[in-house]
Design a protein around this motif. Sequence first.
Motif, mmCIF file in Angstrom:
data_model
loop_
_atom_site.group_PDB
_atom_site.id
_atom_site.type_symbol
_atom_site.label_atom_id
_atom_site.label_comp_id
_atom_site.label_asym_id
_atom_site.label_seq_id
_atom_site.Cartn_x
_atom_site.Cartn_y
_atom_site.Cartn_z
ATOM 1 N N ARG A 56 -10.932 -55.601 7.028
ATOM 2 C CA ARG A 56 -9.661 -54.898 7.225
ATOM 3 C C ARG A 56 -8.543 -55.922 7.340
ATOM 4 O O ARG A 56 -8.730 -56.980 7.934
ATOM 5 C CB ARG A 56 -9.696 -54.063 8.514
ATOM 6 C CG ARG A 56 -10.578 -52.812 8.456
ATOM 7 C CD ARG A 56 -10.006 -51.749 7.531
ATOM 8 N NE ARG A 56 -10.807 -50.539 7.476
ATOM 9 C CZ ARG A 56 -11.839 -50.325 6.645
ATOM 10 N NH1 ARG A 56 -12.192 -51.260 5.777
ATOM 11 N NH2 ARG A 56 -12.496 -49.190 6.668
ATOM 12 N N ALA B 188 -16.255 -40.871 3.862
ATOM 13 C CA ALA B 188 -17.278 -41.385 2.954
ATOM 14 C C ALA B 188 -17.135 -42.898 2.902
ATOM 15 O O ALA B 188 -16.409 -43.443 2.085
ATOM 16 C CB ALA B 188 -17.115 -40.760 1.574
ATOM 17 N N LYS C 162 -7.601 -42.614 -3.304
ATOM 18 C CA LYS C 162 -8.288 -43.477 -4.278
ATOM 19 C C LYS C 162 -9.534 -42.692 -4.707
ATOM 20 O O LYS C 162 -10.525 -42.629 -3.986
ATOM 21 C CB LYS C 162 -8.687 -44.770 -3.574
ATOM 22 C CG LYS C 162 -9.243 -45.846 -4.452
ATOM 23 C CD LYS C 162 -9.407 -47.147 -3.669
ATOM 24 C CE LYS C 162 -10.211 -46.966 -2.419
ATOM 25 N NZ LYS C 162 -10.311 -48.153 -1.588
ATOM 26 N N ALA D 188 -17.704 -46.635 5.707
ATOM 27 C CA ALA D 188 -18.123 -47.163 7.005
ATOM 28 C C ALA D 188 -17.018 -47.070 8.068
ATOM 29 O O ALA D 188 -17.215 -46.494 9.142
ATOM 30 C CB ALA D 188 -18.563 -48.609 6.836
ATOM 31 N N GLY D 189 -15.851 -47.660 7.763
ATOM 32 C CA GLY D 189 -14.793 -47.794 8.771
ATOM 33 C C GLY D 189 -14.039 -46.498 8.962
ATOM 34 O O GLY D 189 -13.625 -45.865 7.991
ATOM 35 N N ASN E 118 -22.059 -47.643 1.121
ATOM 36 C CA ASN E 118 -21.294 -48.426 0.134
ATOM 37 C C ASN E 118 -21.395 -49.929 0.406
ATOM 38 O O ASN E 118 -20.636 -50.719 -0.156
ATOM 39 C CB ASN E 118 -19.825 -47.974 0.105
ATOM 40 C CG ASN E 118 -19.137 -48.133 1.456
ATOM 41 O OD1 ASN E 118 -19.646 -48.830 2.334
ATOM 42 N ND2 ASN E 118 -17.980 -47.507 1.615
ATOM 43 N N LYS F 233 -7.530 -52.326 -2.849
ATOM 44 C CA LYS F 233 -8.830 -52.443 -2.175
ATOM 45 C C LYS F 233 -9.938 -51.828 -3.045
ATOM 46 O O LYS F 233 -9.880 -50.651 -3.378
ATOM 47 C CB LYS F 233 -8.745 -51.714 -0.836
ATOM 48 C CG LYS F 233 -9.996 -51.840 0.011
ATOM 49 C CD LYS F 233 -9.786 -51.075 1.305
ATOM 50 C CE LYS F 233 -11.050 -50.913 2.084
ATOM 51 N NZ LYS F 233 -11.012 -49.754 2.973
ATOM 52 N N ALA G 44 -15.536 -51.002 -2.299
ATOM 53 C CA ALA G 44 -16.462 -49.871 -2.434
ATOM 54 C C ALA G 44 -16.245 -49.107 -3.736
ATOM 55 O O ALA G 44 -16.780 -48.013 -3.902
ATOM 56 C CB ALA G 44 -16.298 -48.934 -1.244
ATOM 57 N N SER H 250 -10.192 -43.887 2.684
ATOM 58 C CA SER H 250 -9.297 -44.545 3.662
ATOM 59 C C SER H 250 -8.103 -43.653 4.013
ATOM 60 O O SER H 250 -7.140 -44.108 4.639
ATOM 61 C CB SER H 250 -8.803 -45.876 3.104
ATOM 62 O OG SER H 250 -9.874 -46.765 2.999
HETATM 63 C C1 3PG Z 1 -15.363 -48.655 4.192
HETATM 64 O O1 3PG Z 1 -14.917 -48.698 5.353
HETATM 65 O O2 3PG Z 1 -16.343 -47.952 3.895
HETATM 66 C C2 3PG Z 1 -14.774 -49.533 3.126
HETATM 67 O O3 3PG Z 1 -13.702 -50.254 3.614
HETATM 68 C C3 3PG Z 1 -14.437 -48.800 1.839
HETATM 69 O O4 3PG Z 1 -13.240 -48.085 1.932
HETATM 70 P P1 3PG Z 1 -12.698 -47.162 0.728
HETATM 71 O O5 3PG Z 1 -13.543 -45.957 0.671
HETATM 72 O O6 3PG Z 1 -11.284 -46.876 1.094
HETATM 73 O O7 3PG Z 1 -12.796 -47.939 -0.538
#
Ligand code: 3PG
Length: 307
Positions: free
Chosen positions: A225, A77, A10, A79-80, A103, A272, A275, A57
């Motif tokens: 998530r 780049a 993405k 959080a998760g 983000n 999704k 962000a 992701s």
């Molecule tokens: C994250 O964990 O930063 C968000 O879920 C954003 O995920 P993305 O970069 O896949 O949009």
Amino acid sequence: MTKVLVATDKPFAAIAVKGIREVVEGAGYELALLEKYTDKAQLLDAVKDANAVIIRSDIIDAPVLDAAKELKIVVRAGAGYDNVDLAAATAHNVCVMNTPGQNSNAVAELVFGMLVYAVRNFYNGTSGTELMGKKLGILAYGNVGRNVARIAKGFGMDVYAYDAFCPAEVIEKDGVKAVASTADLFKACQIVSLHIPATAETKGSINFELMNSMPKGAIVVNTARKEVIDEAGLAKMLEERPDFKYITDIKPAIDADLAAKYPDRYFGTPKKMGAQTAEANINAGIAAAKQIVDFLQNGNEKFRVNK
Ligand code: 3PG
């Protein structure tokens, strides 16, 4: 020459890629781009000679790490980092980082975009309700949760939060009511916004019992998530509680079924997009590039997540 690969299924906004390029090339490195790839083989090929990789992701698992013989660092780049096999990265001597907070405002703003849509009955023209005065429960008071609390106060909402790792005093300092457990949060709040990561403990944890304890007119909004939802419990909740709405930025596997059965109470964004703003792309993408340069040049591991 040191090669930094941006591998994003993405893609970032073009302006963010420009900023990443400036940082990478400014350090004397080469930037490679792999965007919107359709096949894992493309990723396996692209990482072959990369010394550093920036992802979103995108899945970084053992086969990717095996293929990436020159790899020193992966920066998610965002959080998760549940999309990165941390143990495999450590075994391959690869440092993994995230860019916490970069983000989070974008995700928090989407929560309210989706909430207004939900309380106004998916814009079908019938009388809905307002957010003002409603009890909002924030599950996990991290960077996104805090931004959600800030915006919720602007809407005049009565804001509650629970975070297993954040002391109640920290939550209450922001004028948010801290509750003692996830169960208490769901029981107290008509609207619950999820901000927990996908971990062994949280996967499937948002179940029927929790959701069914919510007051009448309950709404659960998920920008966290998809894995944290017990999908059978969600299906049962939508079936048994005609007052319940579920709105999500990450579609469950049963999305098509729920969308067909409950068009006025279930909504999932097409892809999704929490962000997906220029600002979040710039913040997270450039932070990732800077962290790579600082790691390669100075050994800075501040944001390392595979200790
Ligand atoms: C994250 O964990 O930063 C968000 O879920 C954003 O995920 P993305 O970069 O896949 O949009």
